[in-house]
Design an enzyme around this catalytic site. Structure first.
Site, PDB file in Angstrom:
ATOM      1  N   ARG A 160      -1.628 -76.218   8.960  1.00 59.06           N
ATOM      2  CA  ARG A 160      -2.513 -77.356   8.404  1.00 59.06           C
ATOM      3  C   ARG A 160      -3.485 -77.548   9.375  1.00 59.06           C
ATOM      4  NH1 ARG A 160      -0.916 -77.046   4.096  1.00 59.06           N
ATOM      5  NH2 ARG A 160       0.377 -78.555   2.796  1.00 59.06           N
ATOM      6  N   HIS A 219      -8.419 -72.063   2.904  1.00 55.55           N
ATOM      7  CA  HIS A 219      -6.909 -72.413   2.384  1.00 55.55           C
ATOM      8  C   HIS A 219      -6.578 -71.653   1.205  1.00 55.55           C
ATOM      9  CE1 HIS A 219      -4.442 -76.055   2.981  1.00 55.55           C
ATOM     10  NE2 HIS A 219      -3.647 -75.349   2.413  1.00 55.55           N
TER      11      HIS A 219
HETATM   12  C1  GLV Z   1      -0.309 -75.267   0.795  1.00 53.01           C
HETATM   13  O1  GLV Z   1      -1.254 -75.591   1.667  1.00 53.01           O
HETATM   14  C2  GLV Z   1       1.017 -75.547   0.907  1.00 53.01           C
HETATM   15  O2  GLV Z   1       1.377 -76.598   1.421  1.00 53.01           O
HETATM   16  O3  GLV Z   1       1.522 -75.100  -0.201  1.00 53.01           O
END
Ligand code: GLV
Length: 313
Positions: free
Chosen positions: A228, A276
């Site tokens: 994250r 991401h």
């Molecule tokens: C993506 O960020 C997830 O948590 O799967």
């Protein structure tokens, strides 16, 4: 017996279609699109649910998180006290393994430098160590890290891991606060796959970077974060890339997403940025997982992969 779906920035039409295909007998409704009676909702299937939605469902029994990280669900201060189920999915784990392996190999095999040479039409072989001389350390050793570590190890790298508490593993484990500095001191490529909790927020800062090994075969440490953005201090990472304390980095996650176009990290040297996308949940695979769990729960069997709220994952 309604199951309510919220998918934030993910394609809700793909998800509702996949859920209906996996579990045709069940009533799935899409928040914000379908009409539904909040009192009829027994299950919530969520990715980044709007704050306040879950507390507004009086008969909610189980929350299923559709991604790996549960930080966005746990951030609701009025989250109902019902089981929150984590996603544990082979498809997602394999996608993460692909991304992590790609980044480890790119930094080890000097992919950025070769791309730069190509842009300059330069034919020049660069020296490099074999994988067996490179130490890859996983910060966080949950399901995703373990899966990736297996493949990285099979490629020949020396693999170790740090976890909050001691655990049995097939790689050397450093545990707890006391294990962190020794772990970092023997890590050339750090792969961050931690959950975001109060204990891990901005754990990747200048202090952590400075504790990484500097005597390794790559000539300097590399940082890879697919956990994250909240785990990282971006000013510290930028400074370390600029002055060379980090030889390279790969970041898939950021404090602010999308990463603003004027963010200085876009111009940082030796940094690979991906949007991401390291391990996006596959609607069909996740729908089968959730459907299996709902059926088992209705047979009176225990739910699996339930989040421990005191730990935050
Ligand atoms: C993506 O960020 C997830 O948590 O799967």
């Amino acid at each position: 017996m309604t199951a309510l779906l919220t998918t934030a920035n993910w394609s809700s039409s793909h998800w509702i279609k996949a859920l209906r295909a996996a579990d045709p007998g069940r009533n799935f409704v899409l928040h914000g699109v379908d009409e539904y009676d909040p009192a009829s909702v027994r299950y919530a299937l969520t990715w980044k649910p709007p704050e306040g939605l879950l507390p507004s469902l009086p008969n909610l029994e189980v929350i299923f998180n559709l991604g790996a990280g549960v930080d966005a669900v746990l951030s609701d201060p009025d989250l109902p006290d019902v089981p929150l189920v984590r996603l544990v999915d082979e498809n997602l784990a394999d996608r993460m393994t692909e991304w992590v392996t790609w980044q480890v190999l790119t930094h080890h095999r000097q992919g950025l430098a070769y791309l730069d040479q190509q842009h300059n039409r330069l034919w020049r072989v660069r020296e490099q160590p074999i994988a067996a001389d490179v130490r890859v350390g996983f910060l966080g050793y949950g399901v995703l890290a373990q899966n990736a570590a297996g493949i990285v190890r099979a490629l020949g790298y020396q693999v170790s891991a740090w976890s909050r508490s001691p655990k049995e593993a097939d790689v050397p484990i450093f545990a707890g606060e006391a294990g962190l500095a020794p772990f970092l001191g023997q890590t050339d490529i750090l792969v961050v796959l931690l959950p975001l909790t109060d204990a891990t927020r901005e754990i990747v800062d200048a202090r952590l970077i400075d504790a990484l090994a500097r005597d390794g075969a790559l000539g300097g440490p590399v940082l890879i974060n697919a956990g994250r953005g909240g785990l990282q201090n971006e000013d510290d990472i930028l400074a370390a890339l600029v002055d060379g304390r980090l030889k390279g980095a790969s970041l898939d996650v950021f404090q602010t997403e999308p990463l603003p176009t004027d963010h200085p990290l876009w111009g940082a040297p030796n940094l690979i940025i991906t949007p991401h996308c390291s391990a996006i949940s596959d609607p069909a695979s996740v729908s089968r997982y959730v459907s299996r769990q709902m059926a088992a729960y209705e047979r009176g069997e225990p739910l699996i992969n339930v989040v421990d709220r005191t730990r935050g994952y």
